[in-house]
Design an enzyme around this catalytic site. Structure first.
Site, PDB file in Angstrom:
ATOM      1  N   HIS A   1      22.709  39.925  36.695  1.00 42.45           N
ATOM      2  CA  HIS A   1      23.321  41.242  36.459  1.00 42.45           C
ATOM      3  C   HIS A   1      22.131  42.192  36.305  1.00 42.45           C
ATOM      4  O   HIS A   1      21.820  42.661  35.212  1.00 42.45           O
ATOM      5  CB  HIS A   1      24.162  41.202  35.188  1.00 42.45           C
ATOM      6  CG  HIS A   1      25.045  42.403  34.996  1.00 42.45           C
ATOM      7  ND1 HIS A   1      24.960  43.562  35.718  1.00 42.45           N
ATOM      8  CD2 HIS A   1      26.061  42.611  34.108  1.00 42.45           C
ATOM      9  CE1 HIS A   1      25.875  44.416  35.310  1.00 42.45           C
ATOM     10  NE2 HIS A   1      26.563  43.869  34.325  1.00 42.45           N
TER      11      HIS A   1
ATOM     12  N   LYS B   1      44.733  38.311  52.381  1.00 36.93           N
ATOM     13  CA  LYS B   1      45.187  37.777  53.667  1.00 36.93           C
ATOM     14  C   LYS B   1      44.141  36.830  54.250  1.00 36.93           C
ATOM     15  O   LYS B   1      44.271  36.391  55.385  1.00 36.93           O
ATOM     16  CB  LYS B   1      45.395  38.924  54.665  1.00 36.93           C
ATOM     17  CG  LYS B   1      46.389  39.990  54.208  1.00 36.93           C
ATOM     18  CD  LYS B   1      46.469  41.111  55.240  1.00 36.93           C
ATOM     19  CE  LYS B   1      47.159  42.334  54.675  1.00 36.93           C
ATOM     20  NZ  LYS B   1      47.062  43.495  55.574  1.00 36.93           N
TER      21      LYS B   1
ATOM     22  N   ARG C   1      30.474  43.621  42.459  1.00 34.10           N
ATOM     23  CA  ARG C   1      30.578  42.586  41.439  1.00 34.10           C
ATOM     24  C   ARG C   1      31.571  41.547  41.959  1.00 34.10           C
ATOM     25  O   ARG C   1      32.653  41.908  42.442  1.00 34.10           O
ATOM     26  CB  ARG C   1      31.070  43.141  40.106  1.00 34.10           C
ATOM     27  CG  ARG C   1      31.410  42.006  39.107  1.00 34.10           C
ATOM     28  CD  ARG C   1      31.754  42.512  37.747  1.00 34.10           C
ATOM     29  NE  ARG C   1      30.544  42.959  37.068  1.00 34.10           N
ATOM     30  CZ  ARG C   1      30.510  43.338  35.795  1.00 34.10           C
ATOM     31  NH1 ARG C   1      31.603  43.340  35.080  1.00 34.10           N
ATOM     32  NH2 ARG C   1      29.378  43.744  35.254  1.00 34.10           N
TER      33      ARG C   1
ATOM     34  N   ARG D   1      32.392  48.929  31.678  1.00 34.49           N
ATOM     35  CA  ARG D   1      31.178  49.729  31.602  1.00 34.49           C
ATOM     36  C   ARG D   1      30.472  49.895  32.944  1.00 34.49           C
ATOM     37  O   ARG D   1      30.118  51.008  33.334  1.00 34.49           O
ATOM     38  CB  ARG D   1      30.165  49.098  30.629  1.00 34.49           C
ATOM     39  CG  ARG D   1      30.373  49.394  29.174  1.00 34.49           C
ATOM     40  CD  ARG D   1      29.976  48.207  28.313  1.00 34.49           C
ATOM     41  NE  ARG D   1      30.886  47.102  28.575  1.00 34.49           N
ATOM     42  CZ  ARG D   1      32.084  46.978  28.001  1.00 34.49           C
ATOM     43  NH1 ARG D   1      32.484  47.875  27.116  1.00 34.49           N
ATOM     44  NH2 ARG D   1      32.866  45.950  28.296  1.00 34.49           N
ATOM     45  N   THR D   2      30.229  48.792  33.634  1.00 39.02           N
ATOM     46  CA  THR D   2      29.421  48.854  34.850  1.00 39.02           C
ATOM     47  C   THR D   2      30.120  49.715  35.892  1.00 39.02           C
ATOM     48  O   THR D   2      29.521  50.627  36.480  1.00 39.02           O
ATOM     49  CB  THR D   2      29.154  47.448  35.401  1.00 39.02           C
ATOM     50  OG1 THR D   2      28.605  46.633  34.376  1.00 39.02           O
ATOM     51  CG2 THR D   2      28.189  47.494  36.570  1.00 39.02           C
TER      52      THR D   2
END
Lengths: 302, 146
Positions: free
Chosen positions: A129, A80, A101, A51-52
């Site tokens: 959030h 890396k 995120r 969703r986000t």
């Protein structure tokens, strides 16, 4: 080199939240024009998201902008050993706004230090959030006509649920009564309880939904966040205590609405979806309008 | 009268007294004084603390900022600035509002434990307790947890 973006719900006092929610309502009524034409959003998702990630991409495209980014770091040079700081510094040279995120707490702040472009926190570990909180507040306001004066029940994994933490924090600005339903192992963190005590918001703890369902205006359900546990957890036993069922819906108020940031597992069975009390899919849709309002504010004025 | 341990006077420098017993070596490292001419007293008798450590450093004047950082590990410490064998300034340490790059975050999921980053803690006095909040992961810890 810190940028102006949206890292924490603490960045927005109630007045600013209300202005933003009003703009989101406008965007829901009528599709916005190409306010961000020529601008680029970078979705930097180091953790899974449906969703986000997609609602930010949709919001940006509806505003006339373009989207770059990634939905997992398996193809990135972080494999890396490149630091988050260096990754964001470079991406900030390509984009006008970054959405991040990350599985570790505080990652969004590190990102904001790495670039002078606005950074939006789409979830940092079990911490916050904040954009979900804006979506949640919008949805509460939409289905109840207000936020002040409501009884709000939170149920589920209150320990790890970052959407719970952010929403509880924001609700300190409102006149609400809070109820927390969770097994002891998943109770709301002590620091947040201390903060609530200092704020004067009345709240109480309960072992099961039956105790409080009759009083709820909003039932905010959350998933058990098994990915945040440091040791494996018995999901079945924990789940029994917090799932909602049709029996609960026979005892609740007519105006009660169920919210859930999704994804849901067993805590809301699919049979609940057709009930007039279910609001979680409308809530998910609202993500596009709220994030549109946020992007427009942050990119044009940040 | 019992035997006493004599700690020599210094002509010019800093004396840090009333250090929590056992913390003097940590404080020497914190201040980067390992190569300085210094005298350490450890586990000395103290009326106020029971036992204390003591540091006397020649030709070094501690900054106010560094004195604030000492307060994390030695909250009762007193600073004496010495000139020509005389104490010209004496004060108790106090915690500053922010602690930059002194402490590691106790949250294993904090980004500062996985990335090369300076730590920063906000200091809050809540009644008699002192809480330190990591500016990154936003978790709070009791002062004596460190």
């Amino acid at each position: 080199m810190a940028s102006k973006g949206f890292l924490s719900i603490k960045d927005f006092p109630r007045e600013e939240i209300e202005t933003l929610l009003a703009e989101a309502a406008d965007f829901k009524r009528e599709k916005p024009g190409p306010l961000l034409q020529g601008k680029i959003l970078a979705n930097c998702f180091f953790e899974p998201s449906t969703r986000t990630q997609l609602s930010f991409a949709t919001a940006m495209k509806r505003l006339g902008g373009e989207v770059i980014g990634f939905g997992g770091d398996s193809n990135l040079s972080t494999q890396k050993g490149e630091t988050l700081h260096d990754t964001i510094k470079v991406v900030g040279q390509y984009a006008d706004v970054l959405v991040i995120r990350h599985p570790l707490e505080g990652a969004a702040k590190i990102a904001a230090e790495a670039t002078n472009k606005p950074v939006i926190n789409a979830g940092d570990g079990a911490n916050e959030h904040p954009t979900q909180t804006l979506v949640d507040l919008f949805s509460i306001q939409e289905c109840q006509g207000k936020i002040d004066g409501l009884n709000i029940v939170f149920a589920g994994d209150l320990l790890h649920g970052r959407t719970v933490h952010s929403l509880v924090y924001a609700l300190q600005n409102y006149d609400v009564r809070l109820f927390f339903v969770a097994p002891h192992e998943l109770r709301l963190p002590d620091a947040l309880c201390d903060r609530l005590r200092r704020s004067g918001i009345p709240f109480s703890f309960h072992a099961g939904l039956d105790e409080v369902i009759g009083q709820a205006d909003i039932l905010y359900m959350t998933r058990i966040q098994k990915e945040r546990f440091s040791t494996p957890v018995d999901m079945g036993w924990l789940g029994e205590k917090i799932a909602v069922n049709t029996g609960h819906l026979e005892k609740c108020k007519k105006n009660m609405r169920i919210l859930h940031p999704l994804p849901r597992l067993f805590e809301i069975p699919q049979e609940i979806d057709s009930s007039p009390h279910s609001y979680y899919f409308t809530q998910a849709e609202n993500g596009v309008y709220v994030r549109s309002a946020l992007l427009q504010k942050v990119v044009q004025h940040g | 009268m019992g035997e006493t341990l004599s700690v020599a006077a210094i002509k010019n420098g800093t004396v840090i007294d009333h250090i929590t017993a056992g913390q003097s070596i940590r404080i020497m490292k914190l201040l980067g004084l390992q190569k300085k001419k210094a005298t350490l007293g450890m586990n000395l008798p103290s009326k106020s603390l029971g036992l204390k450590d003591l540091i006397k450093v020649e030709d070094f004047v501690i900054s106010d900022e560094a004195a604030g950082q000492i307060a994390v590990f030695a909250p009762q410490a007193t600073i004496n600035i010495v000139q020509d064998f005389n104490i010209v300034r004496k004060y108790k340490v106090a915690l500053p509002n922010h602690l930059n790059n002194i402490l590691g975050c106790l949250n294993p999921r904090c980004i500062t434990n996985h990335e090369r980053a300076s730590t920063c803690f906000s200091v809050q006095h809540i009644g008699k307790k002192v809480a330190l909040t990591c500016n990154y992961c936003e978790k709070s810890f009791a002062h004596d947890a460190f």
